[in-house]
Design an enzyme around this catalytic site. Structure first.
Site, PDB file in Angstrom:
ATOM      1  N   ARG A  69       0.744  -1.077   0.077  1.00  0.00           N
ATOM      2  CA  ARG A  69      -0.225   0.147   0.019  1.00  0.00           C
ATOM      3  C   ARG A  69       0.653   1.498  -0.099  1.00  0.00           C
ATOM      4  O   ARG A  69       0.420   2.156  -0.710  1.00  0.00           O
ATOM      5  CB  ARG A  69      -0.837  -0.040   1.274  1.00  0.00           C
ATOM      6  CG  ARG A  69      -2.039  -0.790   0.915  1.00  0.00           C
ATOM      7  CD  ARG A  69      -3.002  -0.768   2.339  1.00  0.00           C
ATOM      8  NE  ARG A  69      -4.200  -1.452   2.051  1.00  0.00           N
ATOM      9  CZ  ARG A  69      -5.243  -1.888   2.944  1.00  0.00           C
ATOM     10  NH1 ARG A  69      -5.005  -1.494   4.439  1.00  0.00           N
ATOM     11  NH2 ARG A  69      -6.603  -2.255   2.662  1.00  0.00           N
ATOM     12  N   LYS A  98     -17.490 -15.396   4.578  1.00  0.00           N
ATOM     13  CA  LYS A  98     -18.796 -15.033   4.960  1.00  0.00           C
ATOM     14  C   LYS A  98     -19.557 -14.813   3.503  1.00  0.00           C
ATOM     15  O   LYS A  98     -19.289 -13.811   2.695  1.00  0.00           O
ATOM     16  CB  LYS A  98     -18.931 -13.648   5.899  1.00  0.00           C
ATOM     17  CG  LYS A  98     -18.561 -14.055   7.198  1.00  0.00           C
ATOM     18  CD  LYS A  98     -18.825 -12.788   7.781  1.00  0.00           C
ATOM     19  CE  LYS A  98     -18.669 -12.845   9.396  1.00  0.00           C
ATOM     20  NZ  LYS A  98     -18.529 -11.634  10.251  1.00  0.00           N
ATOM     21  N   GLY A 116      -7.760  -8.996   1.210  1.00  0.00           N
ATOM     22  CA  GLY A 116      -6.558  -8.919   2.271  1.00  0.00           C
ATOM     23  C   GLY A 116      -5.988 -10.583   2.168  1.00  0.00           C
ATOM     24  O   GLY A 116      -4.756 -10.953   1.868  1.00  0.00           O
ATOM     25  N   GLY A 121     -12.362  -4.302   2.200  1.00  0.00           N
ATOM     26  CA  GLY A 121     -13.898  -4.368   2.017  1.00  0.00           C
ATOM     27  C   GLY A 121     -14.304  -3.296   0.923  1.00  0.00           C
ATOM     28  O   GLY A 121     -15.103  -3.621   0.342  1.00  0.00           O
TER      29      GLY A 121
HETATM   30  P1  ADP Z   1     -10.254 -12.036   1.697  1.00  0.00           P
HETATM   31  O1  ADP Z   1      -9.704 -11.589   2.897  1.00  0.00           O
HETATM   32  O2  ADP Z   1      -9.559 -12.434   0.325  1.00  0.00           O
HETATM   33  O3  ADP Z   1     -11.605 -11.157   1.151  1.00  0.00           O
HETATM   34  P2  ADP Z   1     -11.928 -13.816   3.253  1.00  0.00           P
HETATM   35  O4  ADP Z   1     -11.625 -13.052   4.538  1.00  0.00           O
HETATM   36  O5  ADP Z   1     -13.359 -13.602   2.916  1.00  0.00           O
HETATM   37  O6  ADP Z   1     -11.004 -13.335   2.200  1.00  0.00           O
HETATM   38  O7  ADP Z   1     -11.860 -15.380   3.524  1.00  0.00           O
HETATM   39  C1  ADP Z   1     -10.487 -15.762   4.059  1.00  0.00           C
HETATM   40  C2  ADP Z   1     -10.669 -16.702   5.175  1.00  0.00           C
HETATM   41  O8  ADP Z   1     -11.690 -17.723   4.766  1.00  0.00           O
HETATM   42  C3  ADP Z   1      -9.493 -17.454   5.535  1.00  0.00           C
HETATM   43  O9  ADP Z   1      -9.023 -17.096   6.753  1.00  0.00           O
HETATM   44  C4  ADP Z   1      -9.552 -19.071   5.231  1.00  0.00           C
HETATM   45  O10 ADP Z   1      -8.946 -19.844   6.094  1.00  0.00           O
HETATM   46  C5  ADP Z   1     -11.188 -19.066   5.253  1.00  0.00           C
HETATM   47  N1  ADP Z   1     -11.642 -20.150   4.506  1.00  0.00           N
HETATM   48  C6  ADP Z   1     -11.819 -20.488   3.234  1.00  0.00           C
HETATM   49  N2  ADP Z   1     -12.365 -21.819   2.909  1.00  0.00           N
HETATM   50  C7  ADP Z   1     -12.584 -22.186   4.095  1.00  0.00           C
HETATM   51  C8  ADP Z   1     -13.163 -23.577   4.648  1.00  0.00           C
HETATM   52  N3  ADP Z   1     -13.580 -24.345   3.602  1.00  0.00           N
HETATM   53  N4  ADP Z   1     -13.353 -23.594   6.204  1.00  0.00           N
HETATM   54  C9  ADP Z   1     -13.195 -22.596   6.823  1.00  0.00           C
HETATM   55  N5  ADP Z   1     -12.493 -21.628   6.382  1.00  0.00           N
HETATM   56  C10 ADP Z   1     -12.373 -21.341   5.062  1.00  0.00           C
HETATM   57  C1  3PG Z   2      -8.476  -1.914   5.076  1.00  0.00           C
HETATM   58  O1  3PG Z   2      -7.506  -2.471   5.618  1.00  0.00           O
HETATM   59  O2  3PG Z   2      -9.421  -2.745   4.458  1.00  0.00           O
HETATM   60  C2  3PG Z   2      -8.691  -0.597   4.998  1.00  0.00           C
HETATM   61  O3  3PG Z   2      -7.510   0.109   5.511  1.00  0.00           O
HETATM   62  C3  3PG Z   2      -9.871  -0.127   5.913  1.00  0.00           C
HETATM   63  O4  3PG Z   2      -9.746  -0.154   6.980  1.00  0.00           O
HETATM   64  P1  3PG Z   2     -11.015  -0.203   8.201  1.00  0.00           P
HETATM   65  O5  3PG Z   2     -11.843  -1.150   7.758  1.00  0.00           O
HETATM   66  O6  3PG Z   2     -10.617  -0.298   9.559  1.00  0.00           O
HETATM   67  O7  3PG Z   2     -11.908   0.921   7.962  1.00  0.00           O
HETATM   68 MG    MG Z   3     -10.073 -11.616   4.991  1.00  0.00          MG
END
Ligand code: ADP
Ligand code: 3PG
Ligand code: MG
Length: 393
Positions: free
Chosen positions: A37, A197, A348, A371
């Site tokens: 970043r 989610k 992330g 997000g």
């Molecule tokens: P991103 O940060 O790329 O948007 P998310 O935060 O939505 O992705 O999802 C990432 C998380 O989902 C990871 O911590 C991963 O371990 C979890 N995950 C993916 N598939 C599974 C699964 N089948 N069971 C449990 N956790 C899972």
């Molecule tokens: C992120 O890491 O997605 C941004 O820096 C936003 O952070 P925030 O969800 O705490 O507003």
């Molecule tokens: Mg994530």
């Protein structure tokens, strides 16, 4: 079209309040573990510095509740000093008379990094007095904090209303690439969704059904879809309320004639097995937990990806943090990297997975948003961008 920093004239000697997203991942001793970043922000900072502006940089780090030395931006200041030797100062106080003094003594082409803006609750509350105080530090506002343009905070929104303003190169680049991918996609367009989610991603998923030709769904998300189809998922992770949403998505896709591809096999372990010993299975029995897509699913997904001309990926396809369950995510990352399709990755965990699979260099666009990338895919309005003046043509 929004005004960009290229449209700003006579920057020499002007005080520019530059909102960046320096919310960088750090370990517990304050070492920055991924500087993407910051590195992606350098063109905007350089542009302003080279034109003799006094660049006051403001960012948040984490979600502090009042002052917290572990969330100080000091490590970021040290890194900035390496890129701009002799030009960077740090403002430990964020706002107030000391900072005003520091701003008053800035020379043209220098940088002042303010301490974490979220140490003040007025920031997230978008407090008008606080925004006014921030605005008093500068002549121009530039927003380049793509990661927080969906937030209506004092430094992302309130202050923008009070000063002539523009967006920086990073926001311009992110928005152009992602909006183009949605509005004028290269076809066939394959979207890959995974992660946890469904409820966080439903908006993006629904919106992408129109431009996409095929949607591949893996990760924990897939279990809501399989459950909605009446397939047994054992004890796999699923949000009960997501099953209804998944059913809606499946119905809408069918109405639109869009193809949704779900896992046909899994890498699973048995509930209660402390070692989580992994095995491949087509069917998830009652005590099984699915933690990755299986080899048949990988091939099914690869088949679709190899035909694509554009790919967007959000969310790992399994519990990739555990080596036993990372094969699906890594194989798909490598497949996306190898195809000639234009590829965009956001999220992330997805970015971290692509880096672990060592194929980030072959991805066309790695979004710095968290997000917000989902919000953009969703077509949601983004207050931090909406508030910026339109370009005068
Ligand atoms: P991103 O940060 O790329 O948007 P998310 O935060 O939505 O992705 O999802 C990432 C998380 O989902 C990871 O911590 C991963 O371990 C979890 N995950 C993916 N598939 C599974 C699964 N089948 N069971 C449990 N956790 C899972
Ligand atoms: C992120 O890491 O997605 C941004 O820096 C936003 O952070 P925030 O969800 O705490 O507003
Ligand atoms: Mg994530």
């Amino acid at each position: 079209m929004k005004r960009s920093i290229r449209d700003l004239v006579n920057l020499e000697g002007k005080r520019v309040f530059l909102r960046t997203d320096f919310n960088l991942p750090m370990n517990n001793v304050g070492k920055i573990t991924d500087a993407t970043r910051l590195v992606n922000e350098l063109p905007t900072i350089r542009y302003l510095v080279e034109r003799g502006a006094k660049v006051i940089i403001c960012s948040h780090l984490g979600r502090p509740n009042g002052f917290d030395f572990r969330l100080s931006l000091w490590p970021v200041a040290l890194m900035l000093m390496k890129y701009f030797p002799g030009k960077v100062q740090f403002a430990h106080k964020t706002i107030g008379p000391e900072v005003q003094q520091q701003v008053a003594s800035m020379s043209n082409g220098s940088i002042l990094l303010l301490e974490n803006i979220r140490f003040f609750k007025e920031e997230t509350a978008n407090d008008p007095k606080f925004a006014k105080e921030l605005a008093s530090l500068a002549d121009i506002y530039v927003d380049d904090a793509f990661g927080v343009v969906h937030r209506k905070h004092a430094s992302t929104y309130g202050v923008a209303r009070l000063l002539p303003n523009a967006i920086g190169f990073l926001i311009e680049n992110e928005v152009t690439i992602i909006e183009n991918a949605i509005k004028t996609p290269k076809k066939p367009f394959v979207a890959v969704f995974g992660g946890g989610k469904v409820s966080d991603k439903i908006g993006a998923l629904l919106n992408i059904l129109s431009p996409a030709d095929v949607v591949l769904i893996g990760g924990a998300m897939a279990y809501a879809f399989l459950m909605a189809q009446g397939v047994s998922i054992g004890k796999s992770l699923v949000e009960v309320e997501s099953v209804k949403i998944a059913a809606q998505v499946l119905e809408k896709a069918q109405q639109m004639g869009k193809k949704i591809v779900l896992p046909v096999d899994h890498v699973a372990y048995r509930d209660g097995d402390k070692n989580e010993r992994a095995f491949v299975t087509d069917d998830l029995e009652d005590d099984m937990i699915g933690a990755d897509i299986g080899p048949k699913t990988i091939r099914l997904f690869e088949n679709e990806l190899e035909k694509a001309n554009q790919i967007i990926w959000n969310g790992p396809l399994g519990k990739y943090e555990d080596p036993k369950f990372q094969k699906g995510t890594f194989k798909i990352a490598k497949c996306i990297a190898k195809t000639s399709a234009y590829s965009i990755i956001g999220g992330g965990d997805s970015i971290s997975a692509v880096k672990q699979a060592k194929c980030e260099k072959l991805i066309n666009h790695i979004s710095t948003g968290g997000g917000v990338t989902l919000k953009l895919l969703e077509g949601a309005s983004l207050p931090g961008i909406d508030i910026i003046q339109e370009k005068v043509i």
